[in-house]
Design a protein around this motif. Sequence first.
Motif, PDB file in Angstrom:
ATOM      1  N   MET A   1      -9.023  58.590  17.896  1.00  0.00           N
ATOM      2  CA  MET A   1      -8.217  58.979  16.758  1.00  0.00           C
ATOM      3  C   MET A   1      -6.739  58.859  17.136  1.00  0.00           C
ATOM      4  SD  MET A   1      -8.382  62.608  14.748  1.00  0.00           S
ATOM      5  CE  MET A   1      -9.744  62.393  13.673  1.00  0.00           C
ATOM      6  N   LYS A   2      -5.960  58.244  16.266  1.00  0.00           N
ATOM      7  CA  LYS A   2      -4.555  58.059  16.600  1.00  0.00           C
ATOM      8  C   LYS A   2      -3.753  59.327  16.283  1.00  0.00           C
ATOM      9  CE  LYS A   2      -2.669  55.931  12.470  1.00  0.00           C
ATOM     10  NZ  LYS A   2      -1.954  54.801  11.950  1.00  0.00           N
ATOM     11  N   PRO A   3      -2.635  59.533  16.984  1.00  0.00           N
ATOM     12  CA  PRO A   3      -1.830  60.742  16.774  1.00  0.00           C
ATOM     13  C   PRO A   3      -1.245  60.764  15.359  1.00  0.00           C
ATOM     14  CG  PRO A   3      -0.980  59.446  18.632  1.00  0.00           C
ATOM     15  CD  PRO A   3      -2.091  58.664  18.012  1.00  0.00           C
ATOM     16  N   PRO A   4      -1.015  61.959  14.830  1.00  0.00           N
ATOM     17  CA  PRO A   4      -0.418  62.063  13.492  1.00  0.00           C
ATOM     18  C   PRO A   4       0.955  61.387  13.443  1.00  0.00           C
ATOM     19  CG  PRO A   4      -1.143  64.224  14.284  1.00  0.00           C
ATOM     20  CD  PRO A   4      -1.277  63.265  15.422  1.00  0.00           C
ATOM     21  N   SER A   5       1.254  60.743  12.330  1.00  0.00           N
ATOM     22  CA  SER A   5       2.511  60.002  12.200  1.00  0.00           C
ATOM     23  C   SER A   5       3.736  60.905  12.260  1.00  0.00           C
ATOM     24  CB  SER A   5       2.521  59.194  10.907  1.00  0.00           C
ATOM     25  OG  SER A   5       2.429  60.055   9.795  1.00  0.00           O
ATOM     26  N   PHE A   6       3.587  62.179  11.886  1.00  0.00           N
ATOM     27  CA  PHE A   6       4.759  63.057  11.917  1.00  0.00           C
ATOM     28  C   PHE A   6       5.309  63.266  13.317  1.00  0.00           C
ATOM     29  CE2 PHE A   6       1.271  66.250  11.914  1.00  0.00           C
ATOM     30  CZ  PHE A   6       1.580  66.961  13.069  1.00  0.00           C
ATOM     31  N   LEU A   7       4.518  62.986  14.341  1.00  0.00           N
ATOM     32  CA  LEU A   7       5.013  63.124  15.712  1.00  0.00           C
ATOM     33  C   LEU A   7       6.154  62.144  15.990  1.00  0.00           C
ATOM     34  CD1 LEU A   7       1.696  63.674  17.693  1.00  0.00           C
ATOM     35  CD2 LEU A   7       3.387  65.384  16.996  1.00  0.00           C
ATOM     36  N   ASN A   8       6.247  61.075  15.196  1.00  0.00           N
ATOM     37  CA  ASN A   8       7.343  60.110  15.357  1.00  0.00           C
ATOM     38  C   ASN A   8       8.694  60.715  15.004  1.00  0.00           C
ATOM     39  OD1 ASN A   8       5.573  58.089  16.147  1.00  0.00           O
ATOM     40  ND2 ASN A   8       5.238  57.420  14.035  1.00  0.00           N
ATOM     41  N   LYS A   9       8.703  61.847  14.321  1.00  0.00           N
ATOM     42  CA  LYS A   9       9.966  62.515  13.983  1.00  0.00           C
ATOM     43  C   LYS A   9      10.607  63.187  15.194  1.00  0.00           C
ATOM     44  CE  LYS A   9       8.498  64.036   9.360  1.00  0.00           C
ATOM     45  NZ  LYS A   9       8.347  65.276   8.547  1.00  0.00           N
ATOM     46  N   ILE A  10       9.827  63.444  16.234  1.00  0.00           N
ATOM     47  CA  ILE A  10      10.325  64.150  17.421  1.00  0.00           C
ATOM     48  C   ILE A  10      10.989  63.157  18.353  1.00  0.00           C
ATOM     49  CG2 ILE A  10       9.713  65.604  19.395  1.00  0.00           C
ATOM     50  CD1 ILE A  10       7.229  66.486  17.730  1.00  0.00           C
ATOM     51  N   VAL A  11      12.219  63.448  18.742  1.00  0.00           N
ATOM     52  CA  VAL A  11      12.990  62.523  19.570  1.00  0.00           C
ATOM     53  C   VAL A  11      13.776  63.299  20.620  1.00  0.00           C
ATOM     54  CG1 VAL A  11      14.892  62.510  17.902  1.00  0.00           C
ATOM     55  CG2 VAL A  11      14.649  60.620  19.478  1.00  0.00           C
ATOM     56  N   ASN A  12      13.837  62.774  21.832  1.00  0.00           N
ATOM     57  CA  ASN A  12      14.633  63.462  22.846  1.00  0.00           C
ATOM     58  C   ASN A  12      16.117  63.319  22.500  1.00  0.00           C
ATOM     59  OD1 ASN A  12      15.978  61.297  24.363  1.00  0.00           O
ATOM     60  ND2 ASN A  12      13.927  60.755  25.068  1.00  0.00           N
ATOM     61  N   ARG A  13      16.887  64.186  23.045  1.00  0.00           N
ATOM     62  CA  ARG A  13      18.303  64.246  22.699  1.00  0.00           C
ATOM     63  C   ARG A  13      19.034  62.939  22.973  1.00  0.00           C
ATOM     64  NH1 ARG A  13      22.561  69.003  23.961  1.00  0.00           N
ATOM     65  NH2 ARG A  13      24.439  67.853  23.471  1.00  0.00           N
ATOM     66  N   ASN A  14      18.674  62.264  24.050  1.00  0.00           N
ATOM     67  CA  ASN A  14      19.364  61.020  24.398  1.00  0.00           C
ATOM     68  C   ASN A  14      19.185  59.934  23.351  1.00  0.00           C
ATOM     69  OD1 ASN A  14      20.258  62.167  26.792  1.00  0.00           O
ATOM     70  ND2 ASN A  14      18.520  61.400  27.959  1.00  0.00           N
ATOM     71  N   ASP A  15      18.096  60.009  22.585  1.00  0.00           N
ATOM     72  CA  ASP A  15      17.812  59.005  21.560  1.00  0.00           C
ATOM     73  C   ASP A  15      18.138  59.482  20.148  1.00  0.00           C
ATOM     74  OD1 ASP A  15      16.834  57.309  23.570  1.00  0.00           O
ATOM     75  OD2 ASP A  15      14.815  58.134  23.405  1.00  0.00           O
ATOM     76  N   ALA A  16      18.596  60.708  20.022  1.00  0.00           N
ATOM     77  CA  ALA A  16      18.792  61.308  18.702  1.00  0.00           C
ATOM     78  C   ALA A  16      19.829  60.554  17.864  1.00  0.00           C
ATOM     79  CB  ALA A  16      19.174  62.781  18.832  1.00  0.00           C
ATOM     80  N   ALA A  17      20.947  60.172  18.451  1.00  0.00           N
ATOM     81  CA  ALA A  17      22.000  59.499  17.677  1.00  0.00           C
ATOM     82  C   ALA A  17      21.510  58.165  17.127  1.00  0.00           C
ATOM     83  CB  ALA A  17      23.250  59.300  18.530  1.00  0.00           C
ATOM     84  N   THR A  96      14.883  67.380  17.256  1.00  0.00           N
ATOM     85  CA  THR A  96      15.336  67.211  18.635  1.00  0.00           C
ATOM     86  C   THR A  96      15.651  68.589  19.209  1.00  0.00           C
ATOM     87  OG1 THR A  96      16.768  65.885  20.078  1.00  0.00           O
ATOM     88  CG2 THR A  96      17.797  66.842  18.105  1.00  0.00           C
ATOM     89  N   TRP A  97      16.200  68.623  20.422  1.00  0.00           N
ATOM     90  CA  TRP A  97      16.503  69.885  21.095  1.00  0.00           C
ATOM     91  C   TRP A  97      17.936  69.900  21.595  1.00  0.00           C
ATOM     92  CZ3 TRP A  97      12.122  67.017  22.226  1.00  0.00           C
ATOM     93  CH2 TRP A  97      10.897  67.618  21.965  1.00  0.00           C
TER      94      TRP A  97
END
Length: 164
Positions: A1-17, A96-97
């Motif tokens: 089963m593939k991970p839920p698509s909403f997990l793509n919304k989570i991004v580390n701070r370095n990639d947030a911009a 992000t965090w």
Amino acid sequence: MKPPSFLNKIVNRNDAAARMAALPRPVVFTNGVFDVLHCGHATYLAQARQLGASLVVALNTDASARRLGKGPDRPLNPQDDRAVLMAALESSSLVTWFDEDTPLELIAELKPDVLVKGGDYDMDTLAETAVVKAYGGRTLAIPFVEGYSTTALVQKIRAGTSAG
């Protein structure tokens, strides 16, 4: 089963911009611990999202949350779990965090169009407001939904009383 698509919304701070740059404008930014999600949080976040086309939610890391003085055992939910719950909400576009005591540095990096805080903040006294206004953004406080508080909920649970 593939991970839920909403997990793509989570991004580390370095990639947030870079990820935020791809979001529809205007971008609204808010932040918080969001330890135990409740109706007040959901309402607040939905109202924040209505102020723009996208909503970026910055979570206090566990270390940052502990420095807020809400109790030695807080946050109850670790930052990764809080991020998943926040990403699952329809209102959030990106999660992000930040590890500092305030999101000032992150806001200066991301330059959101709108900064939103909960109604207990005096926007005129926040350093974040000055940063946002300096580049032409706007800031506002959204009134709290009365009767909802993670701290009060935790106290009710510990006392063994009904939440409703």
